[in-house]
Enzyme design. Structure first.
Site, short mmCIF file in Angstrom:
data_model
loop_
_atom_site.label_atom_id
_atom_site.label_comp_id
_atom_site.label_asym_id
_atom_site.label_seq_id
_atom_site.Cartn_x
_atom_site.Cartn_y
_atom_site.Cartn_z
N GLN A 136 20.88 38.83 -3.78
CA GLN A 136 21.80 39.98 -3.68
C GLN A 136 22.29 40.46 -5.04
OE1 GLN A 136 24.26 37.84 -0.43
NE2 GLN A 136 24.65 40.00 -0.08
N LEU A 151 27.91 41.86 1.72
CA LEU A 151 28.21 42.64 0.51
C LEU A 151 27.10 43.64 0.20
CD1 LEU A 151 29.73 39.87 -1.79
CD2 LEU A 151 30.95 41.80 -0.78
N HIS A 188 23.22 33.25 7.87
CA HIS A 188 23.20 34.60 7.29
C HIS A 188 22.62 34.57 5.87
CE1 HIS A 188 25.26 38.63 6.45
NE2 HIS A 188 25.00 38.19 5.23
N GLU A 189 23.10 33.61 5.07
CA GLU A 189 22.66 33.53 3.66
C GLU A 189 21.22 33.03 3.55
OE1 GLU A 189 24.39 35.02 1.57
OE2 GLU A 189 26.22 35.14 2.75
N HIS A 199 18.81 35.74 3.94
CA HIS A 199 18.60 36.53 2.72
C HIS A 199 17.43 35.98 1.91
CE1 HIS A 199 21.73 39.56 2.42
NE2 HIS A 199 22.67 38.69 2.73
C1 Y12 Z 1 29.56 36.21 8.86
C2 Y12 Z 1 28.35 35.89 8.32
C3 Y12 Z 1 28.22 35.79 6.96
C4 Y12 Z 1 29.27 35.97 6.14
C5 Y12 Z 1 29.15 35.79 4.66
C6 Y12 Z 1 28.57 36.94 3.93
N1 Y12 Z 1 29.33 38.15 4.04
C7 Y12 Z 1 30.34 38.51 3.21
O1 Y12 Z 1 30.73 37.77 2.34
C8 Y12 Z 1 30.88 39.87 3.44
C9 Y12 Z 1 31.65 40.47 2.56
C10 Y12 Z 1 32.18 41.81 2.70
C11 Y12 Z 1 33.18 42.22 1.81
C12 Y12 Z 1 33.71 43.50 1.89
O2 Y12 Z 1 34.70 43.90 1.04
C13 Y12 Z 1 34.38 44.69 -0.08
O3 Y12 Z 1 33.26 45.08 -0.25
C14 Y12 Z 1 35.48 44.98 -1.00
C15 Y12 Z 1 33.29 44.37 2.86
O4 Y12 Z 1 33.99 45.58 2.96
C16 Y12 Z 1 33.42 46.77 2.64
O5 Y12 Z 1 32.26 46.87 2.40
C17 Y12 Z 1 34.35 47.92 2.60
C18 Y12 Z 1 32.30 43.99 3.73
C19 Y12 Z 1 31.73 42.70 3.66
C20 Y12 Z 1 30.49 36.32 6.68
C21 Y12 Z 1 30.64 36.44 8.05
CO CO Z 2 24.63 39.11 3.32
#
Ligand code: Y12
Ligand code: CO
Length: 174
Positions: free
Chosen positions: A50, A96, A137-138, A141
């Site tokens: 990523q 992200l 999830h990771e 990727h």
């Molecule tokens: C379920 C499965 C996997 C995960 C871990 C990976 N996902 C994340 O870490 C998501 C992060 C994320 C952060 C955001 O905030 C910003 O970008 C500031 C976000 O909000 C926006 O895009 C506006 C969306 C996702 C977690 C759960």
């Molecule tokens: Co992801």
């Protein structure tokens, strides 16, 4: 080390990440940069691909009951292999690399993971709840798979339409 996020629909996210054989200073430098980057961007999980490093490394920092992500809870996972899986669970996932979109994805409820740490030591982890979901999830990727690839045909079509609109609006704002 300056990192930037690779966002969908960038084709680089479709690449399969390579096995890590050298547990050297270069790897440590990348892992050390990924953690603050992930926290600053409000992430709880980040795979190296990523940030444009197609190698089999990922980090996770699952929030505690107070919503905090203490650095001592950081998990660094190299060359992971899921060796056992059971049950089924559904969770609204975000990524992200797919900003602003959250979708329900069905995953295994519990997994057993074999992996290496940043020094190449072999580890085993039994995971459930959000840790098991985020690990799957990771690990996806690393295979070039995004959570949106798990959606039904109709949900995916709806997502593509809304995502295109979001990208257009974002471009106009710039
Ligand atoms: C379920 C499965 C996997 C995960 C871990 C990976 N996902 C994340 O870490 C998501 C992060 C994320 C952060 C955001 O905030 C910003 O970008 C500031 C976000 O909000 C926006 O895009 C506006 C969306 C996702 C977690 C759960
Ligand atoms: Co992801």
């Amino acid at each position: 080390m300056q990192l930037t996020i690779v966002e969908y629909p960038d084709k680089r996210l479709k690449n399969k990440s390579k096995e890590i054989k050298n547990f050297d200073a270069e790897l440590h430098k990348l892992l050390d940069a990924m953690h603050p980057f992930m926290i600053e961007t409000n992430g709880i999980g980040l795979a190296a691909i990523q940030v444009n490093y197609p190698i089999r490394a990922l980090i996770l920092n699952i929030p505690n009951e107070d919503g905090e992500q203490p650095p001592e809870n950081l998990l660094e996972v190299i060359n992971p292999v899921i060796t056992a899986k059971s049950g089924e669970t559904s969770y609204q996932e975000g990524c992200l690399s797919v900003p602003k979109f959250y979708e329900d994805v069905t995953r295994y409820e519990k997994i057993t993971l074999h992996y290496q740490d940043r020094y190449g030591n072999t580890k085993t982890l039994e995971a459930d709840d959000l840790l098991a979901i985020a690990l799957q999830h990771e690990i996806d990727h690393l295979e070039g798979i995004l959570f949106i690839d798990h959606l039904s045909y109709s949900r995916r079509k709806k997502f593509e339409k809304e995502y295109k609109r979001m990208l257009k609006e974002r471009k106009q704002k710039k």
